[in-house]
Every structure is written in structure tokens, then in C-alpha cells.
Design a protein around this motif. Structure first.
Motif, PDB file in Angstrom:
ATOM      1  N   GLN A  44       0.811  -1.209   0.000  1.00 24.04           N
ATOM      2  CA  GLN A  44       0.000   0.000   0.000  1.00 24.04           C
ATOM      3  C   GLN A  44       0.846   1.262   0.000  1.00 24.04           C
ATOM      4  O   GLN A  44       0.549   2.222  -0.728  1.00 24.04           O
ATOM      5  N   HIS A  45       1.915   1.273   0.809  1.00 22.54           N
ATOM      6  CA  HIS A  45       2.661   2.514   1.022  1.00 22.54           C
ATOM      7  C   HIS A  45       3.984   2.586   0.284  1.00 22.54           C
ATOM      8  O   HIS A  45       4.546   3.673   0.127  1.00 22.54           O
ATOM      9  N   ARG A  46       4.513   1.465  -0.157  1.00 18.51           N
ATOM     10  CA  ARG A  46       5.804   1.479  -0.839  1.00 18.51           C
ATOM     11  C   ARG A  46       5.647   0.900  -2.249  1.00 18.51           C
ATOM     12  O   ARG A  46       4.952   1.459  -3.075  1.00 18.51           O
ATOM     13  N   ALA A  47       6.283  -0.230  -2.508  1.00 16.87           N
ATOM     14  CA  ALA A  47       6.229  -0.803  -3.846  1.00 16.87           C
ATOM     15  C   ALA A  47       6.227  -2.319  -3.730  1.00 16.87           C
ATOM     16  O   ALA A  47       5.866  -2.867  -2.691  1.00 16.87           O
ATOM     17  N   ALA A  48       6.642  -2.990  -4.800  1.00 17.42           N
ATOM     18  CA  ALA A  48       6.709  -4.441  -4.758  1.00 17.42           C
ATOM     19  C   ALA A  48       7.949  -4.885  -3.998  1.00 17.42           C
ATOM     20  O   ALA A  48       8.975  -4.204  -4.008  1.00 17.42           O
ATOM     21  N   PRO A  49       7.889  -6.047  -3.331  1.00 22.49           N
ATOM     22  CA  PRO A  49       9.080  -6.578  -2.648  1.00 22.49           C
ATOM     23  C   PRO A  49      10.054  -7.171  -3.658  1.00 22.49           C
ATOM     24  O   PRO A  49       9.728  -7.317  -4.844  1.00 22.49           O
ATOM     25  N   GLU A  50      11.235  -7.505  -3.182  1.00 20.31           N
ATOM     26  CA  GLU A  50      12.153  -8.244  -4.044  1.00 20.31           C
ATOM     27  C   GLU A  50      11.654  -9.668  -4.253  1.00 20.31           C
ATOM     28  O   GLU A  50      11.687 -10.201  -5.362  1.00 20.31           O
ATOM     29  N   ILE A  51      11.206 -10.290  -3.161  1.00 16.06           N
ATOM     30  CA  ILE A  51      10.708 -11.668  -3.223  1.00 16.06           C
ATOM     31  C   ILE A  51       9.460 -11.799  -2.349  1.00 16.06           C
ATOM     32  O   ILE A  51       9.424 -11.266  -1.237  1.00 16.06           O
ATOM     33  N   ILE A 102      12.607  -7.565   1.427  1.00 15.34           N
ATOM     34  CA  ILE A 102      12.719  -6.218   0.873  1.00 15.34           C
ATOM     35  C   ILE A 102      14.117  -5.664   1.135  1.00 15.34           C
ATOM     36  O   ILE A 102      14.824  -6.125   2.040  1.00 15.34           O
ATOM     37  N   ALA A 103      14.497  -4.679   0.365  1.00 10.90           N
ATOM     38  CA  ALA A 103      15.739  -3.955   0.630  1.00 10.90           C
ATOM     39  C   ALA A 103      15.512  -3.031   1.814  1.00 10.90           C
ATOM     40  O   ALA A 103      14.499  -2.331   1.886  1.00 10.90           O
ATOM     41  N   THR A 104      16.437  -3.040   2.757  1.00 10.97           N
ATOM     42  CA  THR A 104      16.333  -2.124   3.899  1.00 10.97           C
ATOM     43  C   THR A 104      16.542  -0.691   3.406  1.00 10.97           C
ATOM     44  O   THR A 104      17.561  -0.401   2.789  1.00 10.97           O
ATOM     45  N   PRO A 105      15.577   0.199   3.673  1.00 15.68           N
ATOM     46  CA  PRO A 105      15.701   1.573   3.165  1.00 15.68           C
ATOM     47  C   PRO A 105      16.960   2.273   3.675  1.00 15.68           C
ATOM     48  O   PRO A 105      17.304   2.170   4.856  1.00 15.68           O
ATOM     49  N   GLN A 106      17.623   2.981   2.788  1.00 13.46           N
ATOM     50  CA  GLN A 106      18.791   3.781   3.135  1.00 13.46           C
ATOM     51  C   GLN A 106      18.479   5.229   2.744  1.00 13.46           C
ATOM     52  O   GLN A 106      18.380   5.551   1.568  1.00 13.46           O
ATOM     53  N   LEU A 107      18.294   6.079   3.742  1.00 14.33           N
ATOM     54  CA  LEU A 107      17.871   7.445   3.495  1.00 14.33           C
ATOM     55  C   LEU A 107      19.003   8.430   3.753  1.00 14.33           C
ATOM     56  O   LEU A 107      19.842   8.213   4.629  1.00 14.33           O
TER      57      LEU A 107
END
Length: 264
Positions: A44-51, A102-107
Motif C-alpha cells: 500500500q505505502h511502498r512498492a513491490a518486494p524483491e521476493i 525487501i531492501a532495507t531503506p537507506q535514506l
């Protein structure tokens, strides 16, 4: 959808490491979202996962089928596992068998602390951290800064406690809090039992940075000295102190209350 049935499969071994090891997650820059709610919130809030990984027992489950359809539509890799292999990955008891990698977000950190934020000094308990993130998101706070030594915000335990709050927040980890607070352009507020000013007497109709610390030792004294204001939460004398997550929630929603009153 790819089906994996062997424990010796290379991808399965990688998934098992990610599920079990904090160091493996850190090295890979990935984490695991375990359960239907977290997967739905991410979509809902981000995008598709990697797997997307599902138990073969749950493929026909309505919510899982919807998640799979959305993942496949967005080009995410989908994998099914026998129930016994899936359970070796999941930490959710009696849950519906679906998880994301998912990839851990890096901000990139903002140059200054200038909007409503939470600053956490050496917070240790994953449940407390997840609860604080959930309360912060519910109160409309957008930024969270965690010091070196704090629990990993993107660990599976914190993610489960956060119930999807992560995807509404900007979370910065390994932060030098002394540098952050010294450059802040908004007031820094901390709770303390050594002040008479209650949370209800403080002016919270403004952006502030809420400072909370270690469950047992509290905020580092040097950081506490950087607070512009200390406030106390009134409570009965029989209880020495409140849980840090409970204290944070009270502070956040008193700020929300004051903001609502100011608009009336």
C-alpha cells in the motif's frame, strides 16, 4: 511462481540466513516482512518486494492470493515452500504463511532537525521501539532518529511491533545524536521525574523533537543537557516510572490534542 522443496536449495539457504541472522540482514541490506498485515502495508505505502514467499498451504487463502496477484503484476519474484520449510523462516505463530524480502531503506539525513521528530538514545527493546514507531506514525510524526547501539529498526521483531508504521516514517539509524541536536532548529523536549512542569502545561502546538532513552538508564546525561525543556507525566507515587513506549505515546498524543484544540 517458483516452487522450492529442498532445504539445500541456494535461495532457500539465503532466505533462512536472512530470517535468522541480524548480521546476514545487515550484510545483504535486506530484511523480512513476516505476515499478511506487513505485506499488505508495504504494498500500500511502498512498492513491490524483491521476493514474495508463501507457504503452499496458504496459496489459496484470499488475502494471500491478492498479495500474490499484486506482486506478480509488479514483477516481483514469487516462491512457494512446503509448510515445514516455510515455518523454519517465519517467527509468527499460527499466522497466515506469507512473507516479503525487501531492501532495507537507506535514506539521506536532512541537514537540520526542523520538523516533528523522535530521537532515541540507545533504546534496546525491539517491542518498545516498534511501539514507539507505531505511535509516532499514528500521531503524524514523520522522522525518527536512532543512535548507535539502539535496536535495529528494520529487524523482523521491530517490524512486527510497528505494524506497518515503518512505511509511513523516515527512519535514520546509527545517528550521532550530539551533532543532530546541536544543529536542531526546533525545541528538544525530554521527559524527566526531576521537573514540576507536566506534559499538559508545555506548549506543544509547534514542531518539537522528542528525546527518549535507554529503558533502564534513560537518556545520556550529555544529551539530556541539550534538551530545551523537560516535562513530567503525572502518575501515582507507587509507580516509579512508565514504560518508555507508554511515555512516548502519551507525549505524542498530547501534542496531537493541543494541535486540535488550537484549530477549534
Amino acid at each position: 511462481m517458483k516452487q522450492i522443496t529442498s532445504r539445500d536449495n541456494a535461495l532457500y539457504k539465503e532466505l533462512k540466513q536472512l530470517a535468522a541472522s541480524a548480521s546476514a540482514r545487515k550484510k545483504a541490506g535486506k530484511t523480512i516482512l513476516d505476515g499478511v498485515h506487513l505485506c499488505q502495508a508495504f504494498l500500500q505505502h511502498r512498492a513491490a518486494p524483491e521476493i514474495c514467499v508463501v507457504s503452499d498451504h496458504c496459496i489459496e487463502h484470499a488475502e494471500v492470493a491478492e498479495i500474490l496477484a499484486r506482486c506478480e503484476k509488479q514483477g516481483a519474484q514469487s516462491i512457494s515452500l512446503p509448510e515445514n520449510l516455510y515455518q523454519a523462516l517465519s517467527q509468527v505463530e499460527n499466522g497466515i504463511g506469507v512473507l516479503f524480502v525487501i531492501a532495507t531503506p537507506q535514506l539521506e539525513m536532512p541537514l537540520t532537525l526542523s520538523v516533528n521528530a523522535v530521537v532515541l538514545d540507545n533504546l534496546q527493546d525491539p517491542g518498545n521501539l516498534g511501539s514507539i514507531l507505531r505511535s509516532a506514525a499514528g500521531a503524524g510524526i514523520t522522522q525518527v532518529y536512532c543512535s548507535v547501539g539502539s535496536a535495529s529498526a528494520w529487524s523482523p521483531k521491530v517490524l512486527r511491533a510497528g505494524m506497518g508504521a515503518h512505511f509511513l516514517l523516515e527512519i535514520f539509524e546509527g545517528v550521532n545524536l550530539h551533532a543532530l541536536l546541536s544543529d536542531a532548529t526546533i525545541p528538544i523536549l525530554a521527559t524527566s521525574s526531576h521537573t514540576k512542569t507536566t506534559i499538559y502545561q508545555s506548549d506543544l502546538n509547534r514542531p518539537v523533537a522528542w528525546l527518549f532513552g535507554h529503558e533502564g538508564q534513560g537518556v545520556d546525561p550529555e544529551l539530556m543537557a541539550m534538551a530545551n525543556e523537560t516535562v513530567t507525566i503525572p502518575q501515582t507515587a507507587e509507580i516509579e516510572s512508565l514504560n518508555v513506549a507508554a511515555s512516548a505515546a502519551i507525549c505524542f498524543f498530547e501534542q496531537v490534542r493541543q494541535q486540535i484544540v488550537a484549530k477549534e
